[in-house]
Design an enzyme around this catalytic site. Structure first.
Site, mmCIF file in Angstrom:
data_model
loop_
_atom_site.group_PDB
_atom_site.id
_atom_site.type_symbol
_atom_site.label_atom_id
_atom_site.label_comp_id
_atom_site.label_asym_id
_atom_site.label_seq_id
_atom_site.Cartn_x
_atom_site.Cartn_y
_atom_site.Cartn_z
ATOM 1 N N HIS A 141 58.529 53.037 96.090
ATOM 2 C CA HIS A 141 59.516 54.093 96.326
ATOM 3 C C HIS A 141 59.909 54.826 95.043
ATOM 4 O O HIS A 141 59.989 54.251 93.960
ATOM 5 C CB HIS A 141 60.768 53.504 96.975
ATOM 6 C CG HIS A 141 61.462 52.488 96.098
ATOM 7 N ND1 HIS A 141 62.404 52.829 95.161
ATOM 8 C CD2 HIS A 141 61.318 51.145 96.020
ATOM 9 C CE1 HIS A 141 62.827 51.751 94.534
ATOM 10 N NE2 HIS A 141 62.184 50.705 95.044
ATOM 11 N N HIS A 150 44.904 58.972 87.305
ATOM 12 C CA HIS A 150 44.042 58.100 88.109
ATOM 13 C C HIS A 150 44.681 56.719 88.186
ATOM 14 O O HIS A 150 44.847 56.047 87.171
ATOM 15 C CB HIS A 150 42.646 58.003 87.485
ATOM 16 C CG HIS A 150 41.661 57.229 88.316
ATOM 17 N ND1 HIS A 150 40.326 57.183 88.017
ATOM 18 C CD2 HIS A 150 41.801 56.477 89.447
ATOM 19 C CE1 HIS A 150 39.692 56.441 88.911
ATOM 20 N NE2 HIS A 150 40.577 55.999 89.788
#
Length: 212
Positions: A141, A150
């Site tokens: 979250h 990446h």
């Protein structure tokens, strides 16, 4: 409006994974471009080969979308340069979300981001342009992931983390809650990051420490 066919850029391992993701998202991948035809193997035999210097001529931006099948390990200017080059030329860069990934309804994922099989993205996470969330990575979250990052396979990103542009997070790394990873930094595979990492810094180990 009918979706445009897609030209896949690159013919390596990441391109194979992305090709399947696009097909599972009911997108038509018609063509592939890479430095030379010999870079391709039979996996891509159904696609038409387009020489990279003739892409704009044969597959114009008003008729085709592009998908960047070039992965990244630092330094990875190629993936960023490709995105910037083709966006400037008017192409839409597409990504997608694998059907087996879980993306919370309150997360924000750029249409050009690539979310691979088994990945999990939780509430209020924000994933920017040209990001890869690779196989089975978890993003918890309120995490903010900037462009061209990446996140490698099996990474755990805890809540409230900030990852700045162009960083590379190696396979299986763990980023603890609230840390900030600076732009262009490399987190080595398996590292456990317990504090902020400055821009353009390489860290490894448990806890992660800077290395040359």
């Amino acid at each position: 409006m009918k979706a445009k066919p897609i030209v896949l850029i690159g013919a390596g391992g990441h391109a194979k994974v992305l090709y399947e993701l696009l097909q599972l998202n009911a997108r038509v991948v018609s063509s592939i471009t890479c430095k030379q035809r010999s870079d391709m193997d039979t996996f891509f035999s159904a696609l038409s080969y387009v020489e990279d210097q003739r892409l704009a001529e044969q597959c114009p931006a008003d008729e085709y979308d592009l998908a960047i099948g070039v992965g990244s390990v630092l330094p990875h200017p190629t993936r960023i340069a490709l995105y910037q080059q083709f966006k400037a030329a008017g192409y839409t860069i597409v990504g997608g979300i694998h059907p087996s990934a879980t993306v919370n309804q309150f997360a924000e994922v750029s249409p050009s981001a690539q979310v691979m099989a088994g990945a999990i993205i939780q509430a209020s996470a924000k994933i920017a342009d040209n990001v890869i969330i690779n196989t089975a990575a978890t993003v918890d979250h309120d995490t903010q992931i900037s462009a061209h990052v990446h996140i490698s396979p099996g990474v755990t990103v805890c809540g409230g983390v900030s990852i700045e542009e162009g960083a590379h997070i190696g396979a299986g790394a763990i980023l603890l809650q609230g840390v900030c990873i600076g732009a262009g930094s490399l987190i080595a595979a398996g590292a456990v990051v317990v504090g902020n990492v400055p821009a353009n810094t390489k860290v490894k180990g448990l806890p992660a420490r800077e290395f040359a």
